[in-house]
Design a protein around this motif. Structure first.
Motif, short mmCIF file in Angstrom:
data_model
loop_
_atom_site.label_atom_id
_atom_site.label_comp_id
_atom_site.label_asym_id
_atom_site.label_seq_id
_atom_site.Cartn_x
_atom_site.Cartn_y
_atom_site.Cartn_z
N VAL A 19 40.25 47.48 39.32
CA VAL A 19 40.97 47.93 38.12
C VAL A 19 39.99 48.53 37.11
CG1 VAL A 19 42.30 47.14 36.12
CG2 VAL A 19 42.95 46.42 38.41
N LEU A 20 38.84 47.89 36.95
CA LEU A 20 37.82 48.45 36.05
C LEU A 20 37.32 49.81 36.56
CD1 LEU A 20 35.68 45.31 35.16
CD2 LEU A 20 37.08 46.69 33.60
N ALA A 22 38.99 51.86 38.44
CA ALA A 22 40.08 52.82 38.28
C ALA A 22 40.14 53.33 36.84
CB ALA A 22 41.41 52.18 38.67
N HIS A 23 39.87 52.46 35.90
CA HIS A 23 39.92 52.85 34.49
C HIS A 23 38.75 53.76 34.11
CE1 HIS A 23 40.87 52.58 30.25
NE2 HIS A 23 39.62 52.23 30.02
N TYR A 24 37.56 53.39 34.57
CA TYR A 24 36.37 54.11 34.12
C TYR A 24 35.89 55.20 35.07
CZ TYR A 24 35.88 50.62 30.48
OH TYR A 24 36.11 49.81 29.39
N PRO A 27 41.20 56.95 39.27
CA PRO A 27 42.40 56.16 39.56
C PRO A 27 42.61 55.90 41.05
CG PRO A 27 42.98 58.37 38.81
CD PRO A 27 41.51 58.23 38.65
N LEU A 30 42.72 52.35 42.62
CA LEU A 30 43.92 51.51 42.67
C LEU A 30 44.42 51.33 44.10
CD1 LEU A 30 45.78 52.72 39.48
CD2 LEU A 30 44.54 50.58 39.82
#
Length: 66
Positions: A19-20, A22-24, A27, A30
């Motif tokens: 998730v980290l 995917a955020h930074y 995507p 995911l």
């Protein structure tokens, strides 16, 4: 630490890490989160977990789930 606790700790760590990422980063990470979730779901129904098999071969003690 029993196999169940190690499997849950690794799965939780992978989910948080992906998730980290995917955020930074992208995507597309995911998809890795979905893979971990699907693996947890199938192991709930089948009782088969690849990580649990590896940990058994390494000599870790099994708990009631695996």
């Amino acid at each position: 630490m029993s196999i169940e606790r190690i499997v849950l700790a690794v799965a939780g760590s992978f989910v948080l890490l992906s998730v980290l990422l995917a955020h930074y980063v992208s995507p597309y990470w995911l998809w890795f989160t979905a893979f971990v979730g699907l693996n947890l779901l199938q192991s709930a129904f089948t009782g088969f977990c690849p990580l649990a098999v590896i940990l058994k071969k390494l000599g870790k003690e099994a708990g009631p789930a695996f």
